[in-house]
Design an enzyme around this catalytic site. Structure first.
Site, PDB file in Angstrom:
ATOM      1  N   GLY A  55       0.809  -1.213   0.000  1.00  0.00           N
ATOM      2  CA  GLY A  55       0.000   0.000   0.000  1.00  0.00           C
ATOM      3  C   GLY A  55       0.842   1.263   0.000  1.00  0.00           C
ATOM      4  N   HIS A  56       2.179   1.099  -0.037  1.00  0.00           N
ATOM      5  CA  HIS A  56       3.070   2.267  -0.018  1.00  0.00           C
ATOM      6  C   HIS A  56       3.830   2.425  -1.326  1.00  0.00           C
ATOM      7  CE1 HIS A  56       2.039   2.437   4.117  1.00  0.00           C
ATOM      8  NE2 HIS A  56       2.683   1.331   4.434  1.00  0.00           N
ATOM      9  N   HIS A 221      -0.727   5.067   7.386  1.00  0.00           N
ATOM     10  CA  HIS A 221      -1.750   4.017   7.527  1.00  0.00           C
ATOM     11  C   HIS A 221      -2.980   4.609   8.188  1.00  0.00           C
ATOM     12  CE1 HIS A 221       2.316   2.232   8.130  1.00  0.00           C
ATOM     13  NE2 HIS A 221       1.890   1.368   7.231  1.00  0.00           N
ATOM     14  N   ASP A 412     -18.507  29.038 -23.178  1.00  0.00           N
ATOM     15  CA  ASP A 412     -17.460  30.031 -22.917  1.00  0.00           C
ATOM     16  C   ASP A 412     -17.188  30.948 -24.111  1.00  0.00           C
ATOM     17  OD1 ASP A 412     -16.300  28.267 -24.598  1.00  0.00           O
ATOM     18  OD2 ASP A 412     -14.565  27.803 -23.326  1.00  0.00           O
ATOM     19  N   SER A 456     -11.473  29.227 -30.820  1.00  0.00           N
ATOM     20  CA  SER A 456     -11.827  30.438 -31.564  1.00  0.00           C
ATOM     21  C   SER A 456     -10.704  31.462 -31.443  1.00  0.00           C
ATOM     22  CB  SER A 456     -13.164  30.996 -31.099  1.00  0.00           C
ATOM     23  OG  SER A 456     -13.113  31.282 -29.724  1.00  0.00           O
TER      24      SER A 456
END
Ligand SMILES: *[C@@H]1O[C@H](CO)[C@@H](O)[C@H](O)[C@H]1NC(C)=O
Length: 591
Positions: A55-56, A221, A412, A456
């Protein structure tokens, strides 16, 4: 916390991740039964073994390779491997003739299991040393109590420097001494915005951090840190650095780093921070180190070195460069030494670092290129009044353009056009009046290129640059006013240029539906009013056209029958405004 995963079975997760490592680095092998990754070559050197719960990643297995670890032993997620796994690694998976150094982080399970394996190996006559890393300054002495300081990301600096020294052929005693020296001079702290979810486990309950809260000092942990607080990044970094460096804080005061020291900075992603955010975090840390502590690190490493699964947090580690004595290499040289391990991601060489500070000072770019004058003359006040009328008209239709673009695009377009128009107006107010058309057009181009972005913006910029080129090619031999024929020729050639970069044609529901009829009509009639009206007709005609290019294709859903293409509409309004403005200016006798 997110409990979404691609792999939910924790056993399968650990196993398949370990199996992936030899795929990416052919110099290592996987003993999947014992969850060991080890180097294939048993070169005659001190071996370095590390490991811990899974997990590391990329710690520890992906640090196995030339110049770094010789072997890494993995447990299940967040749980130490067994002593037997570690014993098998030391005895059977790494070279042991020159001795073995075991580096482990300060967690009860790891210290017990790795320690037991070390004792067993010694019992059968192997030379083994062990260094325990406790670099975490997240929790002060009072609160830490018997648990003591844990090991976190600073541990990889111990791995790297000891690994490089072992690769240089140093003996076990030297490698152990330097590993310990690095451990003693490293201080780290982590902070997280959320706990991590361990695949296969229940989702934990109410202890989760609230929106905007950060836990300072959280372990890798999910261990509790020293406090939870709502703070911004500068405030967070300030506290973290102070926990690492302040000598006034008697509860911590873990490091001896002063402004006279050479320092290595490691900013580590706990697994769930986007690279761009980690960049911003790194910059904040570097600036505060300089401004608040007068520390300018001699090396800065940033990236993913030791994670807590997909932890939404980061850690900062600081290593004080200490004198290595008789081993024949400095800590920095050992840190910079190449390593062939898939998890080690510090690619800047010693020689490049040595040129730090020698680089020429960053110079501001000179704004605007020199524009060659032309023979095309305009009346500056007429040009200004015409453009002002046109741009104000464009600004006034922004709400319509935005509304259309909200229906068929991403909303936008109107703001983009308005921003461009306002910037040109500002330029017209401040720039020197020019009677040279090309100077004026180039001034507009520079504004458009900076203030408008997206598709554009690019189309307008290309078109205007091509227009400038076309005008220059049609510039007469002696100074003359610009006549419609010159405009028409230049516009035609800029349309052609645009065709090189966009496949858009009339009928595709883009601003081309307004631009094409304008240019065609102007060429034919030489009359700008007719041309602008043709653009308006073209823009209206886009109502009901299906988009085949541009963003509308992806986002445009229903509603395209009711509204015109926003880009075409905006352009048509601008052109109508130009025609109007010109008429007004001429009738007022500005010419
Ligand atoms: C490791 O933790 C223990 C307590 O469990 C503590 O006594 C010791 O000082 C710590 N070691 C390091 C290297 O931080």
């Amino acid at each position: 916390m997110s409990s979404k995963h691609f792999i939910h079975d924790p056993t399968h997760l650990v196993t398949s991740a370990l199996l992936s490592i030899p795929h990416t680095n052919p110099s290592v092998q996987c003993d999947i039964e014992n969850k060991i990754i080890y180097r294939r070559t048993s070169s005659p050197q001190v071996s370095i073994v590390s490991g811990g719960g899974s997990g590391h990643e990329p710690s520890f297995a992906s640090f196995v390779g030339a110049g770094l670890l010789s072997g890494a032993v993995a447990g299940t997620i967040f749980a130490s491997p067994s002593a037997e796994q570690v014993r098998r690694c030391i005895l059977h998976r790494v070279a042991k003739d020159k001795g073995v150094l075991v580096v482990v982080m300060n967690y009860t399970g790891d210290v017990l299991n790795f320690g037991m394996a070390v004792e067993k190996a010694r019992a059968v006559g192997i030379e083994v040393d062990m260094v325990v890393v406790g670099d975490d300054a997240g929790v002060g002495r009072a609160k830490g109590g018997k648990v003591g300081r844990r090991g976190i990301a600073g541990t990889v600096l111990v791995h790297k420097i000891a690994g490089a020294l072992a690769a240089k052929g140093a003996n076990l005693q030297e490698v152990t001494r330097i590993a310990q020296l690095v451990a003693d001079n490293t201080v780290s702290i982590g902070s997280s915005l959320a706990h991590v979810h361990v695949p296969g486990r229940r989702e934990p309950g109410e202890d989760e951090l609230k929106e905007g809260e950060v836990e300072i000092g959280m372990g890798i942990h999910n261990e509790a840190g020293s406090e939870r607080r709502k703070t911004d990044l500068p405030g967070l970094v300030k506290t973290m650095l102070s926990h690492c460096l302040s000598t006034a804080d008697r509860d911590r005061s873990f490091s001896k780093i002063t402004e006279n020291d050479e320092v290595v900075l490691l900013v580590n992603n706990l697994g769930g921070v986007s690279p761009i955010e980690l960049g911003g975090i790194t910059n904040e840390v570097v600036e505060q180190l300089a401004n608040e502590f007068k520390i300018k690190p001699v090396r800065i490493l940033t990236g993913t070195f030791m994670t807590s699964l997909n932890g939404l947090g980061f850690s900062v580690s600081l290593l004080r460069i200490a004198n290595t004595g008789s081993v024949g290499a400095t800590m920095l040289e050992l840190l910079d030494a190449p390593a062939e391990a898939s998890g080690w991601s510090a690619g800047i060489s010693t020689s490049t670092w040595a040129r730090q500070g020698q680089a020429k000072q960053h110079e501001e770019l000179a704004v605007g290129e020199e524009v060659q004058p032309s023979n095309l003359r305009v009346d500056p006040s007429l040009a200004k009044s015409t453009l002002t009328t046109a741009l104000n008209r464009l600004i006034s239709v922004e709400p319509d353009v935005t509304r259309y673009d909200t229906i068929v695009g991403d909303g936008d377009c109107g703001i983009g056009l308005k921003r461009g128009a306002e910037s040109i107006l500002e330029m017209l107010e401040t720039a020197k009046d020019a009677d040279d058309l090309l100077i004026l057009v180039n001034n507009i181009i520079q504004v458009v290129e900076v203030s408008m972005d997206g598709t554009s913006g690019a189309i307008y910029a290309i078109f205007l640059n091509a227009l400038a080129h076309g005008l220059r090619q049609n510039s007469p031999a002696s100074p003359q006013p610009v006549v419609p024929q010159i405009w028409a020729k230049a516009l035609e050639s800029s349309l052609q240029a645009l065709g090189k970069y966009t496949p858009a044609q009339p009928g595709d529901r883009t601003l081309m539906d307004a631009l094409f009829p304008f240019v065609q009509t102007l060429s034919k009639t030489g009359n700008i009013e007719d041309a602008a009206k043709a653009a308006q007709v073209g823009a209206k005609g886009t109502k009901g056209m299906k988009a085949i290019l541009g963003r509308t294709v992806y986002v445009g859903g229903e509603g395209f029958q009711q509204v015109p293409d926003p880009g075409a509409h905006g352009l048509a309004e601008l052109l109508l405004g130009l025609s109007d403005g010109l008429k007004k200016g001429t009738s007022q006798g500005i010419v």
